[in-house]
Design an enzyme around this catalytic site. Structure first.
Site, mmCIF file in Angstrom:
data_model
loop_
_atom_site.group_PDB
_atom_site.id
_atom_site.type_symbol
_atom_site.label_atom_id
_atom_site.label_comp_id
_atom_site.label_asym_id
_atom_site.label_seq_id
_atom_site.Cartn_x
_atom_site.Cartn_y
_atom_site.Cartn_z
ATOM 1 N N GLY A 20 12.285 6.810 -1.334
ATOM 2 C CA GLY A 20 11.543 6.139 -0.270
ATOM 3 C C GLY A 20 11.327 6.927 1.006
ATOM 4 O O GLY A 20 11.051 6.348 2.052
ATOM 5 N N ASN A 22 8.782 8.890 1.678
ATOM 6 C CA ASN A 22 7.366 8.758 2.065
ATOM 7 C C ASN A 22 7.102 7.393 2.694
ATOM 8 O O ASN A 22 6.350 7.288 3.664
ATOM 9 C CB ASN A 22 6.450 8.999 0.869
ATOM 10 C CG ASN A 22 6.163 10.475 0.679
ATOM 11 O OD1 ASN A 22 5.491 11.088 1.500
ATOM 12 N ND2 ASN A 22 6.717 11.065 -0.377
ATOM 13 N N ARG A 99 4.765 5.660 -12.693
ATOM 14 C CA ARG A 99 4.079 5.051 -13.832
ATOM 15 C C ARG A 99 2.576 5.152 -13.629
ATOM 16 O O ARG A 99 2.104 5.191 -12.499
ATOM 17 C CB ARG A 99 4.409 3.555 -13.940
ATOM 18 C CG ARG A 99 5.815 3.281 -14.313
ATOM 19 C CD ARG A 99 6.153 1.802 -14.200
ATOM 20 N NE ARG A 99 7.571 1.652 -14.441
ATOM 21 C CZ ARG A 99 8.115 1.605 -15.645
ATOM 22 N NH1 ARG A 99 7.352 1.616 -16.724
ATOM 23 N NH2 ARG A 99 9.425 1.524 -15.781
ATOM 24 N N LEU A 100 1.858 5.120 -14.768
ATOM 25 C CA LEU A 100 0.396 5.084 -14.685
ATOM 26 C C LEU A 100 -0.055 3.687 -14.289
ATOM 27 O O LEU A 100 0.614 2.703 -14.593
ATOM 28 C CB LEU A 100 -0.201 5.425 -16.048
ATOM 29 C CG LEU A 100 -0.446 6.900 -16.343
ATOM 30 C CD1 LEU A 100 -1.007 7.055 -17.750
ATOM 31 C CD2 LEU A 100 -1.402 7.523 -15.327
ATOM 32 N N ILE A 101 -1.179 3.605 -13.624
ATOM 33 C CA ILE A 101 -1.715 2.320 -13.172
ATOM 34 C C ILE A 101 -2.840 1.908 -14.120
ATOM 35 O O ILE A 101 -3.722 2.712 -14.447
ATOM 36 C CB ILE A 101 -2.274 2.475 -11.741
ATOM 37 C CG1 ILE A 101 -1.181 2.918 -10.763
ATOM 38 C CG2 ILE A 101 -2.939 1.199 -11.259
ATOM 39 C CD1 ILE A 101 -0.135 1.896 -10.450
ATOM 40 N N ASN A 115 -2.180 7.559 -3.862
ATOM 41 C CA ASN A 115 -0.963 8.172 -4.388
ATOM 42 C C ASN A 115 -0.722 9.490 -3.662
ATOM 43 O O ASN A 115 -1.664 10.144 -3.226
ATOM 44 C CB ASN A 115 -1.143 8.449 -5.890
ATOM 45 C CG ASN A 115 0.086 9.080 -6.523
ATOM 46 O OD1 ASN A 115 1.219 8.681 -6.235
ATOM 47 N ND2 ASN A 115 -0.115 10.074 -7.371
ATOM 48 N N HIS A 117 1.038 13.192 -4.422
ATOM 49 C CA HIS A 117 1.516 14.007 -5.542
ATOM 50 C C HIS A 117 1.986 15.359 -4.999
ATOM 51 O O HIS A 117 1.299 15.976 -4.182
ATOM 52 C CB HIS A 117 0.382 14.202 -6.560
ATOM 53 C CG HIS A 117 0.821 14.966 -7.765
ATOM 54 N ND1 HIS A 117 1.631 14.401 -8.732
ATOM 55 C CD2 HIS A 117 0.589 16.245 -8.153
ATOM 56 C CE1 HIS A 117 1.875 15.311 -9.662
ATOM 57 N NE2 HIS A 117 1.259 16.426 -9.340
HETATM 58 C C1 GAR Z 1 7.598 12.711 -3.685
HETATM 59 O O1 GAR Z 1 7.792 14.105 -3.728
HETATM 60 C C2 GAR Z 1 6.258 12.357 -4.301
HETATM 61 O O2 GAR Z 1 5.265 13.308 -4.045
HETATM 62 C C3 GAR Z 1 6.622 12.342 -5.764
HETATM 63 O O3 GAR Z 1 7.877 11.720 -5.808
HETATM 64 C C4 GAR Z 1 8.574 11.993 -4.602
HETATM 65 C C5 GAR Z 1 9.016 10.678 -4.013
HETATM 66 O O4 GAR Z 1 9.846 10.887 -2.923
HETATM 67 N N1 GAR Z 1 5.642 11.630 -6.526
HETATM 68 C C6 GAR Z 1 5.265 11.990 -7.736
HETATM 69 O O5 GAR Z 1 5.713 12.957 -8.319
HETATM 70 C C7 GAR Z 1 4.227 11.080 -8.367
HETATM 71 N N2 GAR Z 1 3.580 11.741 -9.447
HETATM 72 P P1 GAR Z 1 10.186 9.689 -1.945
HETATM 73 O O6 GAR Z 1 10.689 8.540 -2.841
HETATM 74 O O7 GAR Z 1 11.274 10.219 -1.078
HETATM 75 O O8 GAR Z 1 8.955 9.316 -1.203
#
Ligand code: GAR
Length: 215
Positions: A20, A22, A99-101, A115, A117
């Site tokens: 969490g 982000n 997960r995919l949406i 999203n 990435h």
């Molecule tokens: C982040 O690095 C995000 O970019 C990645 O998961 C992490 C979540 O961190 N997302 C993906 O890889 C989606 N394909 P967080 O829970 O600390 O925000």
């Protein structure tokens, strides 16, 4: 060309599976007054996800919705849609949601599921993007905020940030460098929604000045 949204305060729903950070960066931007938005609900598919604790601490409504409690993915996603709608979320920000949406979810929030990435898309889609970048030997990687479409990490790109890949990087050091940039660009992408500055033309996002330059 479609203008995605008119200017104004944005009601955000967060969908996340883990730590969490982000979510926190978005919540911090709102608290600082940099983002005219309100986080109405956080949903996680994982009971023990840290994001639920972090959200509750900030007095934001949190919910765990587990896919295993539903007969199939479509029924699970209908529960997500219903929860976000009743919380009056206009936009759903995926923040580490693994997960995919599905179609129904995408259609319920047209152009308004985003999203983040941890790679410069369209390179290194899917899982372990940072490891993929290291294995490919790229000199730069980064992160991307994009609108979610039916593919895996294929939707129209809103913002990106690049970071160097250093010779002695491992997955952790590169992930941390990228994460710092994620925390800077996610809320800025959401701010473009608040400002009504995003237009989508086929597979491309135009930000208002870019659109005006075309005239
Ligand atoms: C982040 O690095 C995000 O970019 C990645 O998961 C992490 C979540 O961190 N997302 C993906 O890889 C989606 N394909 P967080 O829970 O600390 O925000």
């Amino acid at each position: 060309m479609i203008r995605v949204r008119n200017p104004g305060r944005l009601n955000v729903g967060i969908l996340a599976s883990g730590r969490g950070s982000n979510f926190e960066a978005i919540a911090d931007a709102i608290e600082r007054g940099d983002l005219n938005a309100e986080i109405k609900l956080i949903i996680s598919d994982k009971e023990d996800a840290l994001v639920l604790k972090k959200g509750a601490k900030r007095k934001i409504p949190v919910l765990c919705v587990k896919p295993g409690d539903f007969s199939d993915a479509a029924v699970y996603e209908r529960a997500l849609i219903a929860a976000f709608r009743s919380a009056e979320a206009e936009l759903v920000a995926l923040a580490g949601y693994m997960r995919l949406i599905g179609d129904e979810f995408i259609n319920a929030f047209p152009y308004c599921i985003v999203n983040i990435h941890p790679a410069l898309l369209p390179s290194f889609r899917g899982l372990n993007a940072q490891r993929q970048a290291l294995e490919a030997g790229v000199r730069f990687s980064g992160c991307t905020v994009h609108i979610v479409d039916r593919g895996m990490d294929t939707g129209p790109i809103i913002l990106q940030a690049a970071v160097p890949v250093c010779g002695d990087d491992d997955e952790e050091s590169l992930s941390n460098r990228i994460l710092e940039e994620e925390h800077k660009i996610y809320w800025r992408a959401l701010r473009l929604y608040c400002e009504g500055r995003l237009y989508v033309e086929e597979k491309k996002v135009l930000i208002s000045e870019e659109k005006d330059r075309r005239k």
